[in-house]
Motif scaffolding. Structure first.
Motif, PDB file in Angstrom:
ATOM      1  N   GLN A  56     -45.368  29.898  -7.360  1.00 23.93           N
ATOM      2  CA  GLN A  56     -43.978  30.454  -7.888  1.00 23.93           C
ATOM      3  C   GLN A  56     -41.676  30.692  -6.275  1.00 23.93           C
ATOM      4  O   GLN A  56     -42.308  31.365  -7.414  1.00 23.93           O
ATOM      5  CB  GLN A  56     -44.332  31.546  -6.081  1.00 23.93           C
ATOM      6  N   ALA A  57     -42.606  29.215  -7.399  1.00 23.18           N
ATOM      7  CA  ALA A  57     -40.600  28.698  -7.020  1.00 23.18           C
ATOM      8  C   ALA A  57     -40.341  29.025  -8.002  1.00 23.18           C
ATOM      9  O   ALA A  57     -39.308  29.415  -8.010  1.00 23.18           O
ATOM     10  CB  ALA A  57     -41.086  27.580  -6.208  1.00 23.18           C
ATOM     11  N   SER A  58     -40.978  28.784  -9.187  1.00 27.51           N
ATOM     12  CA  SER A  58     -40.777  28.556 -10.106  1.00 27.51           C
ATOM     13  C   SER A  58     -39.890  30.448 -10.578  1.00 27.51           C
ATOM     14  O   SER A  58     -39.190  30.323 -11.550  1.00 27.51           O
ATOM     15  CB  SER A  58     -41.135  27.889 -11.597  1.00 27.51           C
ATOM     16  N   GLN A  59     -41.220  30.992 -10.882  1.00 28.89           N
ATOM     17  CA  GLN A  59     -40.644  32.333 -10.888  1.00 28.89           C
ATOM     18  C   GLN A  59     -39.555  33.237 -10.363  1.00 28.89           C
ATOM     19  O   GLN A  59     -38.442  33.478 -10.391  1.00 28.89           O
ATOM     20  CB  GLN A  59     -41.808  33.413 -10.221  1.00 28.89           C
ATOM     21  N   LEU A  60     -39.095  32.723  -8.772  1.00 21.73           N
ATOM     22  CA  LEU A  60     -37.782  32.996  -8.397  1.00 21.73           C
ATOM     23  C   LEU A  60     -36.743  32.322  -8.092  1.00 21.73           C
ATOM     24  O   LEU A  60     -35.786  32.692  -8.397  1.00 21.73           O
ATOM     25  CB  LEU A  60     -38.411  32.150  -6.525  1.00 21.73           C
ATOM     26  N   GLU A  61     -36.980  31.175  -9.045  1.00 26.46           N
ATOM     27  CA  GLU A  61     -36.008  30.398  -9.618  1.00 26.46           C
ATOM     28  C   GLU A  61     -35.592  31.144 -10.867  1.00 26.46           C
ATOM     29  O   GLU A  61     -34.292  31.673 -11.695  1.00 26.46           O
ATOM     30  CB  GLU A  61     -36.021  28.959 -10.062  1.00 26.46           C
ATOM     31  N   ALA A  63     -35.817  34.276 -11.399  1.00 29.35           N
ATOM     32  CA  ALA A  63     -34.984  35.787 -11.115  1.00 29.35           C
ATOM     33  C   ALA A  63     -33.835  35.102 -10.262  1.00 29.35           C
ATOM     34  O   ALA A  63     -33.507  36.191  -9.867  1.00 29.35           O
ATOM     35  CB  ALA A  63     -36.037  36.438  -9.822  1.00 29.35           C
ATOM     36  N   GLY A  64     -33.518  34.297  -9.794  1.00 29.25           N
ATOM     37  CA  GLY A  64     -32.226  33.562 -10.207  1.00 29.25           C
ATOM     38  C   GLY A  64     -31.784  33.268  -8.216  1.00 29.25           C
ATOM     39  O   GLY A  64     -30.553  33.775  -7.603  1.00 29.25           O
ATOM     40  N   ILE A  65     -33.054  34.337  -7.735  1.00 26.27           N
ATOM     41  CA  ILE A  65     -33.244  33.467  -6.217  1.00 26.27           C
ATOM     42  C   ILE A  65     -32.907  32.748  -5.179  1.00 26.27           C
ATOM     43  O   ILE A  65     -32.717  32.781  -4.594  1.00 26.27           O
ATOM     44  CB  ILE A  65     -34.399  34.991  -5.494  1.00 26.27           C
ATOM     45  N   VAL A  66     -34.244  31.673  -5.781  1.00 24.56           N
ATOM     46  CA  VAL A  66     -34.164  30.268  -4.983  1.00 24.56           C
ATOM     47  C   VAL A  66     -33.516  29.102  -6.310  1.00 24.56           C
ATOM     48  O   VAL A  66     -33.783  29.728  -7.497  1.00 24.56           O
ATOM     49  CB  VAL A  66     -34.980  30.133  -5.157  1.00 24.56           C
ATOM     50  N   LYS A  67     -32.878  28.752  -5.408  1.00 29.08           N
ATOM     51  CA  LYS A  67     -32.022  27.152  -6.536  1.00 29.08           C
ATOM     52  C   LYS A  67     -33.295  25.820  -5.948  1.00 29.08           C
ATOM     53  O   LYS A  67     -33.852  25.716  -4.961  1.00 29.08           O
ATOM     54  CB  LYS A  67     -30.055  26.472  -6.406  1.00 29.08           C
ATOM     55  N   ILE A  68     -33.713  25.394  -7.465  1.00 21.82           N
ATOM     56  CA  ILE A  68     -34.331  23.754  -6.813  1.00 21.82           C
ATOM     57  C   ILE A  68     -33.479  22.891  -7.421  1.00 21.82           C
ATOM     58  O   ILE A  68     -32.566  22.450  -8.657  1.00 21.82           O
ATOM     59  CB  ILE A  68     -35.734  24.440  -7.828  1.00 21.82           C
TER      60      ILE A  68
END
Lengths: 111, 228
Positions: A56-61, A63-68
Protein backbone atom coordinates in the motif's frame (compact mmCIF):
# COMPACT_ATOMS: atom_id res chain seq x y z
CA UNK A 1 -24.26 39.27 -19.12
CA UNK A 2 -22.70 37.29 -16.29
CA UNK A 3 -21.85 33.59 -16.63
CA UNK A 4 -24.13 31.20 -14.77
CA UNK A 5 -22.92 29.90 -11.39
CA UNK A 6 -21.39 26.45 -11.83
CA UNK A 7 -23.39 23.79 -10.03
CA UNK A 8 -21.67 22.90 -6.77
CA UNK A 9 -20.37 19.32 -6.95
CA UNK A 10 -21.31 16.76 -4.33
CA UNK A 11 -18.65 16.41 -1.62
CA UNK A 12 -18.24 12.70 -2.37
CA UNK A 13 -16.72 13.70 -5.72
CA UNK A 14 -13.93 15.47 -3.83
CA UNK A 15 -12.89 12.26 -2.04
CA UNK A 16 -9.58 10.83 -3.16
CA UNK A 17 -9.77 7.38 -4.77
CA UNK A 18 -6.31 6.61 -3.40
CA UNK A 19 -7.58 7.03 0.15
CA UNK A 20 -10.70 4.89 -0.29
CA UNK A 21 -8.72 1.79 0.67
CA UNK A 22 -8.84 1.29 4.47
CA UNK A 23 -5.13 0.56 4.91
CA UNK A 24 -4.09 3.52 2.79
CA UNK A 25 -6.57 5.77 4.64
CA UNK A 26 -5.28 4.64 8.05
CA UNK A 27 -1.67 4.88 6.94
CA UNK A 28 -2.02 8.47 5.77
CA UNK A 29 -3.98 9.33 8.95
CA UNK A 30 -1.15 7.98 11.09
CA UNK A 31 1.58 9.74 9.10
CA UNK A 32 -0.31 13.05 8.96
CA UNK A 33 0.39 13.91 12.60
CA UNK A 34 4.13 13.41 12.20
CA UNK A 35 7.01 14.81 10.19
CA UNK A 36 8.28 11.32 9.55
CA UNK A 37 7.36 7.86 10.85
CA UNK A 38 9.22 4.60 10.69
CA UNK A 39 7.77 1.56 8.94
CA UNK A 40 7.48 -0.46 12.17
CA UNK A 41 5.60 2.30 13.99
CA UNK A 42 2.96 2.56 11.26
CA UNK A 43 2.71 -1.22 10.98
CA UNK A 44 2.08 -1.49 14.73
CA UNK A 45 -0.56 1.26 14.70
CA UNK A 46 -2.41 -0.27 11.75
CA UNK A 47 -1.89 -3.88 12.88
CA UNK A 48 -1.19 -5.12 9.37
CA UNK A 49 1.54 -7.37 7.98
CA UNK A 50 4.79 -6.01 6.52
CA UNK A 51 3.82 -7.09 3.02
CA UNK A 52 0.40 -5.41 3.13
CA UNK A 53 1.87 -2.15 4.40
CA UNK A 54 4.72 -2.29 1.91
CA UNK A 55 2.34 -2.81 -1.02
CA UNK A 56 0.00 0.00 0.00
CA UNK A 57 2.91 2.34 0.71
CA UNK A 58 4.28 1.74 -2.77
CA UNK A 59 0.91 2.63 -4.27
CA UNK A 60 0.78 5.86 -2.25
CA UNK A 61 4.33 6.66 -3.32
CA UNK A 62 3.41 6.14 -6.99
CA UNK A 63 0.46 8.49 -6.49
CA UNK A 64 2.85 11.11 -5.08
CA UNK A 65 1.11 11.15 -1.68
CA UNK A 66 3.80 9.49 0.46
CA UNK A 67 7.57 9.84 0.34
CA UNK A 68 9.54 6.72 1.27
CA UNK A 69 13.06 7.15 2.64
CA UNK A 70 15.40 4.24 3.25
CA UNK A 71 18.44 4.30 5.50
CA UNK A 72 20.31 2.57 8.29
CA UNK A 73 20.50 2.91 12.06
CA UNK A 74 23.76 1.13 12.85
CA UNK A 75 23.63 -1.93 10.62
CA UNK A 76 19.85 -2.21 10.65
CA UNK A 77 17.98 -1.09 7.55
CA UNK A 78 15.10 1.27 8.29
CA UNK A 79 12.32 2.77 6.18
CA UNK A 80 10.62 6.06 6.98
CA UNK A 81 7.37 7.48 5.60
CA UNK A 82 6.35 11.10 5.29
CA UNK A 83 3.59 12.94 3.47
CA UNK A 84 4.60 14.94 0.42
CA UNK A 85 3.20 18.50 0.13
CA UNK A 86 0.80 17.14 -2.50
CA UNK A 87 -0.09 14.27 -0.17
CA UNK A 88 -0.91 16.67 2.64
CA UNK A 89 -3.17 18.67 0.30
CA UNK A 90 -4.93 15.49 -0.85
CA UNK A 91 -5.40 14.40 2.78
CA UNK A 92 -6.78 17.80 3.85
CA UNK A 93 -9.15 17.80 0.90
CA UNK A 94 -10.28 14.25 1.67
CA UNK A 95 -10.97 15.17 5.30
CA UNK A 96 -12.80 18.34 4.25
CA UNK A 97 -15.03 16.28 1.92
CA UNK A 98 -15.77 13.80 4.73
CA UNK A 99 -16.65 16.70 7.04
CA UNK A 100 -18.98 18.11 4.42
CA UNK A 101 -20.72 14.74 4.05
CA UNK A 102 -20.96 14.34 7.83
CA UNK A 103 -22.27 17.86 8.37
CA UNK A 104 -24.57 17.77 5.34
CA UNK A 105 -26.77 15.01 6.71
CA UNK A 106 -26.78 16.53 10.17
CA UNK A 107 -28.04 19.81 8.67
CA UNK A 108 -30.65 17.94 6.62
CA UNK A 109 -31.84 16.12 9.77
CA UNK A 110 -32.32 19.43 11.57
CA UNK A 111 -34.35 20.83 8.67
CA UNK B 1 -4.68 -8.59 25.35
CA UNK B 2 -4.06 -9.16 29.06
CA UNK B 3 -1.03 -11.29 28.28
CA UNK B 4 0.64 -8.40 26.48
CA UNK B 5 -0.25 -5.71 28.99
CA UNK B 6 0.88 -7.45 32.20
CA UNK B 7 4.61 -7.83 31.36
CA UNK B 8 4.76 -4.17 30.39
CA UNK B 9 3.29 -3.14 33.76
CA UNK B 10 5.80 -5.37 35.58
CA UNK B 11 8.63 -3.96 33.47
CA UNK B 12 7.55 -0.43 34.33
CA UNK B 13 7.42 -1.30 38.03
CA UNK B 14 11.00 -2.61 37.97
CA UNK B 15 12.13 0.45 36.02
CA UNK B 16 10.52 2.78 38.60
CA UNK B 17 12.25 0.87 41.43
CA UNK B 18 15.60 1.21 39.59
CA UNK B 19 15.08 4.94 39.06
CA UNK B 20 14.10 5.47 42.70
CA UNK B 21 17.12 3.50 43.95
CA UNK B 22 19.41 5.44 41.61
CA UNK B 23 18.11 8.78 42.86
CA UNK B 24 18.37 7.61 46.51
CA UNK B 25 22.01 6.59 45.91
CA UNK B 26 22.75 9.96 44.35
CA UNK B 27 21.13 11.74 47.30
CA UNK B 28 23.34 9.71 49.67
CA UNK B 29 26.39 10.56 47.57
CA UNK B 30 25.42 14.24 47.60
CA UNK B 31 25.12 14.26 51.40
CA UNK B 32 28.45 12.43 51.67
CA UNK B 33 30.07 15.03 49.42
CA UNK B 34 28.70 17.83 51.60
CA UNK B 35 29.83 16.09 54.78
CA UNK B 36 33.34 15.46 53.45
CA UNK B 37 33.53 18.91 51.83
CA UNK B 38 34.10 17.48 48.32
CA UNK B 39 32.41 19.71 45.71
CA UNK B 40 33.15 17.30 42.83
CA UNK B 41 31.13 14.61 44.56
CA UNK B 42 28.16 16.92 45.13
CA UNK B 43 28.21 18.15 41.52
CA UNK B 44 28.37 14.65 40.07
CA UNK B 45 25.68 13.32 42.41
CA UNK B 46 23.30 16.20 41.73
CA UNK B 47 23.89 15.94 37.94
CA UNK B 48 23.13 12.24 37.99
CA UNK B 49 20.04 12.76 40.16
CA UNK B 50 18.67 15.41 37.79
CA UNK B 51 19.33 13.22 34.78
CA UNK B 52 17.66 10.22 36.40
CA UNK B 53 14.67 12.38 37.28
CA UNK B 54 14.43 13.70 33.72
CA UNK B 55 14.60 10.24 32.16
CA UNK B 56 12.11 8.93 34.73
CA UNK B 57 9.63 11.71 33.92
CA UNK B 58 9.94 11.27 30.15
CA UNK B 59 9.66 7.47 30.43
CA UNK B 60 6.53 7.81 32.57
CA UNK B 61 4.95 10.19 30.06
CA UNK B 62 5.83 7.89 27.19
CA UNK B 63 4.46 4.80 28.94
CA UNK B 64 1.19 6.60 29.65
CA UNK B 65 0.83 7.70 26.05
CA UNK B 66 1.75 4.28 24.69
CA UNK B 67 -0.90 2.59 26.80
CA UNK B 68 -3.47 5.05 25.40
CA UNK B 69 -2.30 4.18 21.91
CA UNK B 70 -2.73 0.46 22.60
CA UNK B 71 -6.38 1.01 23.50
CA UNK B 72 -6.89 3.03 20.34
CA UNK B 73 -5.34 0.27 18.20
CA UNK B 74 -7.86 -2.31 19.38
CA UNK B 75 -10.77 -0.82 17.51
CA UNK B 76 -8.85 0.95 14.77
CA UNK B 77 -9.34 -0.71 11.45
CA UNK B 78 -12.64 -2.32 12.33
CA UNK B 79 -14.64 0.77 11.50
CA UNK B 80 -12.35 1.66 8.65
CA UNK B 81 -12.49 -1.86 7.24
CA UNK B 82 -16.27 -1.82 7.44
CA UNK B 83 -16.23 1.20 5.20
CA UNK B 84 -13.86 -0.36 2.70
CA UNK B 85 -15.04 -0.12 -0.85
CA UNK B 86 -17.82 2.33 -0.11
CA UNK B 87 -17.42 4.93 -2.81
CA UNK B 88 -20.17 7.08 -1.33
CA UNK B 89 -19.94 6.98 2.45
CA UNK B 90 -23.01 7.95 4.43
CA UNK B 91 -22.85 10.80 6.92
CA UNK B 92 -22.51 8.30 9.75
CA UNK B 93 -19.69 6.49 7.93
CA UNK B 94 -17.98 9.81 7.23
CA UNK B 95 -18.16 10.70 10.92
CA UNK B 96 -16.67 7.35 11.89
CA UNK B 97 -13.88 7.75 9.36
CA UNK B 98 -13.13 11.24 10.68
CA UNK B 99 -13.03 9.90 14.24
CA UNK B 100 -10.69 7.10 13.24
CA UNK B 101 -8.42 9.52 11.37
CA UNK B 102 -8.30 11.79 14.39
CA UNK B 103 -7.56 8.93 16.77
CA UNK B 104 -4.87 7.42 14.56
CA UNK B 105 -3.25 10.80 14.04
CA UNK B 106 -3.08 11.55 17.76
CA UNK B 107 -1.98 7.98 18.63
CA UNK B 108 0.89 8.16 16.12
CA UNK B 109 1.87 11.60 17.41
CA UNK B 110 1.64 10.84 21.11
CA UNK B 111 4.14 7.97 21.19
CA UNK B 112 6.70 9.66 19.00
CA UNK B 113 8.44 12.39 20.97
CA UNK B 114 9.93 10.82 24.10
CA UNK B 115 13.53 10.18 22.87
CA UNK B 116 13.73 13.78 21.66
CA UNK B 117 12.22 15.12 24.88
CA UNK B 118 14.70 13.05 26.90
CA UNK B 119 17.53 14.38 24.71
CA UNK B 120 16.44 17.99 25.21
CA UNK B 121 16.07 17.63 28.99
CA UNK B 122 19.24 15.59 29.31
CA UNK B 123 21.26 17.99 27.19
CA UNK B 124 20.01 20.90 29.28
CA UNK B 125 20.76 19.08 32.54
CA UNK B 126 24.27 17.90 31.70
CA UNK B 127 25.47 21.11 30.09
CA UNK B 128 24.00 23.51 32.66
CA UNK B 129 25.40 21.45 35.53
CA UNK B 130 28.72 21.16 33.69
CA UNK B 131 28.95 24.97 33.63
CA UNK B 132 28.70 24.94 37.43
CA UNK B 133 31.04 21.94 37.68
CA UNK B 134 33.67 23.77 35.63
CA UNK B 135 33.45 26.70 38.04
CA UNK B 136 33.85 24.36 41.03
CA UNK B 137 36.81 22.58 39.46
CA UNK B 138 38.49 25.85 38.49
CA UNK B 139 38.11 27.08 42.05
CA UNK B 140 39.35 23.98 43.87
CA UNK B 141 41.54 21.90 41.53
CA UNK B 142 41.93 22.77 37.83
CA UNK B 143 43.69 19.49 37.10
CA UNK B 144 40.30 17.77 37.49
CA UNK B 145 38.63 19.74 34.68
CA UNK B 146 38.59 16.66 32.44
CA UNK B 147 36.37 14.78 34.91
CA UNK B 148 33.12 16.75 34.42
CA UNK B 149 33.90 17.12 30.73
CA UNK B 150 34.26 13.36 30.22
CA UNK B 151 31.14 12.66 32.31
CA UNK B 152 29.23 15.19 30.22
CA UNK B 153 30.39 13.66 26.93
CA UNK B 154 29.53 10.13 28.07
CA UNK B 155 25.98 11.22 28.95
CA UNK B 156 25.68 13.18 25.73
CA UNK B 157 26.61 10.01 23.83
CA UNK B 158 24.06 7.97 25.78
CA UNK B 159 21.25 10.43 25.03
CA UNK B 160 22.21 10.61 21.34
CA UNK B 161 22.25 6.81 20.99
CA UNK B 162 18.82 6.59 22.65
CA UNK B 163 17.45 9.26 20.36
CA UNK B 164 18.84 7.65 17.21
CA UNK B 165 17.78 4.11 18.07
CA UNK B 166 14.39 4.77 19.66
CA UNK B 167 13.39 7.98 17.87
CA UNK B 168 11.28 6.12 15.32
CA UNK B 169 9.01 8.99 14.38
CA UNK B 170 8.90 12.74 14.86
CA UNK B 171 5.94 14.98 15.54
CA UNK B 172 4.81 17.41 12.88
CA UNK B 173 6.99 20.55 12.92
CA UNK B 174 9.72 18.81 14.90
CA UNK B 175 12.53 19.77 12.49
CA UNK B 176 11.85 23.49 12.85
CA UNK B 177 11.50 23.35 16.64
CA UNK B 178 14.61 21.19 17.02
CA UNK B 179 16.78 23.50 14.92
CA UNK B 180 15.61 26.55 16.89
CA UNK B 181 16.38 25.10 20.32
CA UNK B 182 19.66 23.48 19.24
CA UNK B 183 20.90 26.77 17.79
CA UNK B 184 20.02 28.66 20.98
CA UNK B 185 21.67 25.95 23.09
CA UNK B 186 24.83 25.93 20.95
CA UNK B 187 25.03 29.73 21.11
CA UNK B 188 24.69 29.77 24.90
CA UNK B 189 27.22 26.96 25.32
CA UNK B 190 29.85 28.58 23.07
CA UNK B 191 29.38 31.99 24.73
CA UNK B 192 29.53 30.38 28.18
CA UNK B 193 32.74 28.43 27.54
CA UNK B 194 34.47 31.25 25.65
CA UNK B 195 33.77 33.96 28.22
CA UNK B 196 34.28 31.68 31.24
CA UNK B 197 37.74 30.76 29.99
CA UNK B 198 38.80 34.29 28.97
CA UNK B 199 37.15 37.49 30.27
CA UNK B 200 34.99 36.07 33.06
CA UNK B 201 37.20 33.34 34.51
CA UNK B 202 36.08 32.23 37.96
CA UNK B 203 32.92 34.38 37.96
CA UNK B 204 30.21 32.34 39.66
CA UNK B 205 27.40 34.71 38.66
CA UNK B 206 28.26 34.19 35.00
CA UNK B 207 28.23 30.37 35.32
CA UNK B 208 24.84 30.62 37.06
CA UNK B 209 23.40 32.93 34.36
CA UNK B 210 24.51 30.65 31.51
CA UNK B 211 23.38 27.49 33.34
CA UNK B 212 19.97 29.09 33.99
CA UNK B 213 19.59 30.20 30.37
CA UNK B 214 20.48 26.70 29.11
CA UNK B 215 18.01 25.16 31.56
CA UNK B 216 15.18 27.50 30.51
CA UNK B 217 15.86 26.84 26.81
CA UNK B 218 15.84 23.07 27.32
CA UNK B 219 12.73 23.04 29.49
CA UNK B 220 10.77 25.22 27.04
CA UNK B 221 11.94 23.06 24.12
CA UNK B 222 10.99 19.82 25.88
CA UNK B 223 7.67 21.27 27.04
CA UNK B 224 6.71 22.41 23.54
CA UNK B 225 7.75 19.04 22.09
CA UNK B 226 5.69 17.18 24.69
CA UNK B 227 2.64 19.37 24.05
CA UNK B 228 2.93 19.34 20.22
Amino acid sequence: MSAPEPHEEHPRLKLSDQLAHPVRFSMVAAIAGTDESEFGVIRDHLQVSDSVLSRQASQLEEAGIVKIRKGFVGKRPRTWFSLTPKGRDVWEQHLAALREIANGEATADRL
Amino acid sequence: MQATVEPRINGQRYAWIAYAMGIACMAALFITGLALGKPQLTVMASSMAVLLGAVWASTAASARKRSTGAIVRQDTGIVVAREAGEAQPSAQAARELLNEASRLESAARSGSGWPHIAMLLGLGAITSLSMLAFWFVGRFDESLVALPLIAMLIWLGIFMVFMMVFGRSTKRGFGRRWMTFMMIWAGLWVIGILLASTLLTGQLWFAIVIATAITINSVIGAWLEASA
